[in-house]
Write a protein that holds these residues in place. Structure first.
Motif, PDB file in Angstrom:
ATOM      1  N   ILE A   9     -16.174-106.282  37.921  1.00  0.00           N
ATOM      2  CA  ILE A   9     -15.801-106.450  39.317  1.00  0.00           C
ATOM      3  C   ILE A   9     -14.393-105.714  39.669  1.00  0.00           C
ATOM      4  O   ILE A   9     -13.588-106.445  38.692  1.00  0.00           O
ATOM      5  CB  ILE A   9     -16.116-107.593  40.141  1.00  0.00           C
ATOM      6  N   SER A  10     -13.856-105.045  39.899  1.00  0.00           N
ATOM      7  CA  SER A  10     -12.238-104.589  40.209  1.00  0.00           C
ATOM      8  C   SER A  10     -12.125-104.114  41.708  1.00  0.00           C
ATOM      9  O   SER A  10     -12.878-102.837  42.250  1.00  0.00           O
ATOM     10  CB  SER A  10     -11.728-103.599  39.393  1.00  0.00           C
ATOM     11  N   LEU A  11     -11.945-105.295  42.442  1.00  0.00           N
ATOM     12  CA  LEU A  11     -11.568-104.609  43.980  1.00  0.00           C
ATOM     13  C   LEU A  11     -10.624-103.908  44.218  1.00  0.00           C
ATOM     14  O   LEU A  11     -10.428-103.574  45.272  1.00  0.00           O
ATOM     15  CB  LEU A  11     -12.083-105.576  44.902  1.00  0.00           C
ATOM     16  N   GLU A  12      -9.548-103.801  43.121  1.00  0.00           N
ATOM     17  CA  GLU A  12      -8.308-103.097  43.222  1.00  0.00           C
ATOM     18  C   GLU A  12      -8.746-101.938  43.022  1.00  0.00           C
ATOM     19  O   GLU A  12      -8.350-100.584  43.616  1.00  0.00           O
ATOM     20  CB  GLU A  12      -7.077-103.328  41.897  1.00  0.00           C
ATOM     21  N   ASP A  13     -10.099-101.232  42.878  1.00  0.00           N
ATOM     22  CA  ASP A  13     -10.020 -99.811  42.015  1.00  0.00           C
ATOM     23  C   ASP A  13     -11.413 -99.881  43.806  1.00  0.00           C
ATOM     24  O   ASP A  13     -10.899 -98.823  43.990  1.00  0.00           O
ATOM     25  CB  ASP A  13     -10.847 -99.261  40.858  1.00  0.00           C
ATOM     26  N   THR A  14     -12.353-100.428  43.622  1.00  0.00           N
ATOM     27  CA  THR A  14     -13.459-100.535  44.646  1.00  0.00           C
ATOM     28  C   THR A  14     -14.037-101.251  45.439  1.00  0.00           C
ATOM     29  O   THR A  14     -14.079-102.536  44.959  1.00  0.00           O
ATOM     30  CB  THR A  14     -14.458 -99.702  44.339  1.00  0.00           C
ATOM     31  N   PRO A  15     -14.370-101.058  46.664  1.00  0.00           N
ATOM     32  CA  PRO A  15     -15.607-102.065  46.892  1.00  0.00           C
ATOM     33  C   PRO A  15     -16.718-102.180  46.481  1.00  0.00           C
ATOM     34  O   PRO A  15     -17.561-103.165  47.137  1.00  0.00           O
ATOM     35  CB  PRO A  15     -15.014-102.321  48.741  1.00  0.00           C
ATOM     36  N   PHE A  16     -17.040-101.115  46.391  1.00  0.00           N
ATOM     37  CA  PHE A  16     -18.644-100.606  46.553  1.00  0.00           C
ATOM     38  C   PHE A  16     -19.110-100.836  44.852  1.00  0.00           C
ATOM     39  O   PHE A  16     -18.869-100.443  43.433  1.00  0.00           O
ATOM     40  CB  PHE A  16     -18.489 -99.172  46.858  1.00  0.00           C
ATOM     41  N   TYR A  17     -20.345-101.254  45.042  1.00  0.00           N
ATOM     42  CA  TYR A  17     -21.216-101.883  43.972  1.00  0.00           C
ATOM     43  C   TYR A  17     -22.186-101.664  44.151  1.00  0.00           C
ATOM     44  O   TYR A  17     -23.297-102.115  45.409  1.00  0.00           O
ATOM     45  CB  TYR A  17     -21.440-103.279  43.841  1.00  0.00           C
ATOM     46  N   HIS A  18     -22.988-101.362  42.876  1.00  0.00           N
ATOM     47  CA  HIS A  18     -24.983-100.626  43.083  1.00  0.00           C
ATOM     48  C   HIS A  18     -25.500-101.837  42.215  1.00  0.00           C
ATOM     49  O   HIS A  18     -24.985-102.337  41.352  1.00  0.00           O
ATOM     50  CB  HIS A  18     -24.939 -99.207  42.857  1.00  0.00           C
ATOM     51  N   CYS A  19     -26.520-102.519  42.276  1.00  0.00           N
ATOM     52  CA  CYS A  19     -27.030-103.481  42.359  1.00  0.00           C
ATOM     53  C   CYS A  19     -28.086-103.885  42.381  1.00  0.00           C
ATOM     54  O   CYS A  19     -28.938-103.175  43.250  1.00  0.00           O
ATOM     55  CB  CYS A  19     -26.455-105.319  42.719  1.00  0.00           C
ATOM     56  N   CYS A  20     -28.995-103.940  40.934  1.00  0.00           N
ATOM     57  CA  CYS A  20     -30.557-104.509  41.013  1.00  0.00           C
ATOM     58  C   CYS A  20     -31.019-105.818  40.033  1.00  0.00           C
ATOM     59  O   CYS A  20     -30.076-105.816  39.359  1.00  0.00           O
ATOM     60  CB  CYS A  20     -30.779-102.708  40.210  1.00  0.00           C
ATOM     61  N   SER A  21     -31.662-106.215  40.880  1.00  0.00           N
ATOM     62  CA  SER A  21     -32.734-107.030  40.522  1.00  0.00           C
ATOM     63  C   SER A  21     -33.689-106.666  40.415  1.00  0.00           C
ATOM     64  O   SER A  21     -34.686-106.099  40.821  1.00  0.00           O
ATOM     65  CB  SER A  21     -32.638-108.394  40.837  1.00  0.00           C
ATOM     66  N   ARG A  22     -34.595-106.830  39.472  1.00  0.00           N
ATOM     67  CA  ARG A  22     -36.772-107.093  38.418  1.00  0.00           C
ATOM     68  C   ARG A  22     -36.830-108.611  38.244  1.00  0.00           C
ATOM     69  O   ARG A  22     -36.477-109.364  37.738  1.00  0.00           O
ATOM     70  CB  ARG A  22     -36.150-106.018  37.437  1.00  0.00           C
TER      71      ARG A  22
END
Length: 325
Positions: A9-22
């Motif tokens: 996680i680097s909020l300095e670079d981007t606030p967007f993240y793709h998360c996946c739970s299985r």
């Protein structure tokens, strides 16, 4: 070996993240169980309801989601500025919607007098909860744990329901964000669980389409705000109708029983993203297989790795070949 979340996680670079739970026990624990002939689709509704509730509690917006039979996809946007703007009371009110807090924080929210020697302890808890309300790991914890408890109670068993860790990847530019959102929104189409985005149950695209028919946008999802302009509100810098058309065009193409093509409005959006149609189709069909780490241009990937002090730029080859330069 799994990497610590702080190295992803680097909020300095981007606030967007793709998360996946299985889920881990057996396939279709959230759908049709062919071994017992039981249907567990109601659990998908549990997940959707909890997800949309948390979007109103945390300083984290939901851009896209798809609750599938045995896994969950999310595209999340962290709003650290919103968390920092909340007052101390607002922080605790948000936190108490999901977690109990402490006797001291409950006392403060009720307006009761806090003793002078407890003020430092109270401030500590407020600062801690403020940081957690913009933390993806705490968001996923607040999403997954209640679902696991309800499922275990329903199955009259104990043990894990979800995999030990959710997967997350940084989306470093708007092309990566839009490609991942489309990939997530078209999950039911690729799995042949639905024939159109409008009939894709438990997805953000269905919710957006239904709201768009009434001339609105869902309050529980990160809105589309159009092209850049002065005093930009929070949201996705694309036109909603263009995105819906792009998803529809892409869905028609990937279906074997439907002849489809990229329309002129969708083509103009891809030109803006600097992604050729053939690359776009590959991204939206195989995004999860192509990228296991951060996604974006090589330049964005390099900055991301430097800020997190990573020596290697993993998946540079895919970023170089498929994303804009």
């Amino acid at each position: 070996m799994p990497q610590p979340r702080r190295t992803q996680i680097s909020l300095e670079d981007t606030p967007f993240y793709h998360c996946c739970s299985r889920v881990v026990r057996r396939a279709y624990l959230c759908g049709e169980d062919h071994f017992s002939d039981k249907n567990y689709d109601h659990r998908r509704e549990w997940v959707e309801q909890q997800l949309l509730k948390l979007a109103q509690v945390f300083a984290i917006d939901v851009a896209a989601y798809a609750v599938m039979s045995n896994h969950l996809h999310l595209v999340l946007c962290v709003d650290i500025y919103q968390a920092n703007q909340w007052s101390d009371r607002e922080v605790l009110e948000h936190w108490h919607q999901v977690f109990k807090g402490t006797e001291l924080t409950q006392q403060f929210v009720k307006g009761q007098v806090v003793e002078a020697h407890d003020v430092i302890n109270l401030k500590h808890h407020i600062a801690l909860y403020r940081s957690r309300l913009s933390d993806i790991s705490w968001f996923m914890r607040a999403l997954n744990e209640p679902i696991a408890r309800k499922a275990n109670q329903e199955d009259n068993c104990t043990g894990r329901f979800w995999e030990g860790r959710f997967k997350s990847q940084a989306l470093l530019d708007e092309a990566a964000v839009l490609a991942c959102m489309t990939y997530v929104d078209l999950n039911p189409i690729r799995a042949q669980l639905a024939t159109t985005p409008a009939t894709s149950d438990f997805t953000s695209i269905q919710r957006r389409i239904r709201a768009a028919l009434a001339g609105k946008q869902p309050q529980t999802l990160l809105p589309f705000i159009g092209n850049e302009r002065d005093n930009m509100p929070k949201g996705l810098h694309f036109d909603l109708q263009e995105y819906l058309q792009l998803v529809d065009d892409t869905g028609r193409i990937i279906r074997d029983d439907k002849r489809g093509s990229i329309s002129s409005s969708s083509a103009s959006l891809l030109i803006r993203l600097n992604i050729p149609p053939e690359h776009w189709l590959k991204l939206t069909q195989h995004f999860g297989q192509l990228f296991k780490g951060p996604v974006g241009t090589v330049q964005e990937l390099t900055c991301y790795c430097e800020h997190l002090e990573k020596r290697r730029r993993h998946y540079r080859h895919c970023c170089l070949n498929l994303m804009a330069s």
